[in-house]
Write a protein that holds these residues in place. Structure first.
Motif: not given
Ligand code: SF4
Length: 253
Positions: A78, A119, A123, A126-127, A130-131, A207, A209-210, A222
């Motif tokens: 991302k 996300n 979120s 998602c973290c 993905r993390k 990322c 999107p955030c 965020w």
């Molecule tokens: S920071 Fe990355 S992993 Fe976390 S919610 Fe946003 S897109 Fe997903």
């Protein structure tokens, strides 16, 4: 028995962290890194970098001590294209030779985020997908990780120690007491290239999107929620994050 196994069985991580904090008291970041990378003070060490706005500082310090130090980059799939290009160019510029790209499990993504919009709905989850999960798997190969976290960055980090316990390894923050002015001066002195997104108005980069453009450090992440830390380093003591039942999380940057 490997050095790491010996290390974990002969001394608790808490005791080891306390001893290292005492040993590092008053040392410069360069001296700490010398003990860690050339003196084996904490066993197998990797540097974990988001290749964000100020990542070049720690990476330069590490490269000067041991350019073969493993550099772990969490590729969440991302990231901005600019960040992905910056990973390769900065590694080459600093002469770092060992890049470990850590990615989320394709099976897990298919199960939990098949259309890539998790996300937007959750979120934290998602973290976690993905993390947290990929990093826990990758970092179990090391006794300690180096991060570029600084106390001035967030309220949560103001009491941060140089050495913390996290999962089954130590998290070491050689730049903990560096100010923003010191960071900027080091970047200027060594003519370090910034992540190109800084010039576009992103003070803190994660990322795509955030991350949004902002005038303040973490307001750029965020921005539409209370979340100020990624799910992988959300606690005050930096140990384990409970995102949901039976879930834990770790820090990466
Ligand atoms: S920071 Fe990355 S992993 Fe976390 S919610 Fe946003 S897109 Fe997903």
């Amino acid at each position: 028995m490997s050095g790491g196994e010996h290390y974990r069985t002969t001394s608790s991580l808490d005791a080891r962290a306390a001893a290292l904090n005492e040993a590092f008291d008053g040392l410069t970041a360069e001296r700490m890194l010398d003990r860690l990378l050339n003196g084996n003070a904490a066993g197998r060490v990797a540097v974990v970098s988001s290749f964000g706005a100020e990542a070049a500082v720690l990476l330069k310090l590490v490269a000067d001590k041991d350019p073969s130090t493993p550099v772990v980059f969490l590729d969440t799939l991302k990231h901005f294209d600019e960040t992905l290009d910056y990973v390769d160019s900065l590694m080459e510029r600093l002469g770092l030779t060992t890049l470990l790209r850590v990615r989320p499990s394709p099976a897990r993504l298919l199960a939990e985020d098949p259309d890539g919009t998790l996300n937007l709905r959750d979120s934290d989850r998602c973290c976690y997908v993905r993390k947290t999960l990929p990093m826990i798997t990758a970092l179990r190969h090391f006794d300690a990780i180096l991060t570029g976290r600084k106390r001035f960055q967030t309220v949560e980090r103001q009491q941060m120690d140089y050495v913390e316990v996290q999962e089954s390894w130590l998290r070491i923050n050689p730049l903990a007491d560096w100010s923003k002015e010191q960071i900027d001066a080091f970047i200027a002195k060594h003519d370090l290239p910034p992540n190109p997104l800084v010039a576009q108005g992103y003070p803190s980069i994660g990322c795509a999107p955030c991350t949004v453009k902002s005038d303040s450090y973490r307001d750029g992440r965020w921005a539409d929620s209370d979340k100020s830390e990624c799910g992988i380093h959300i606690t005050e003591d930096g140990k384990i994050v409970q995102i949901g039942a039976n879930q834990s999380a770790v820090s990466q940057d």
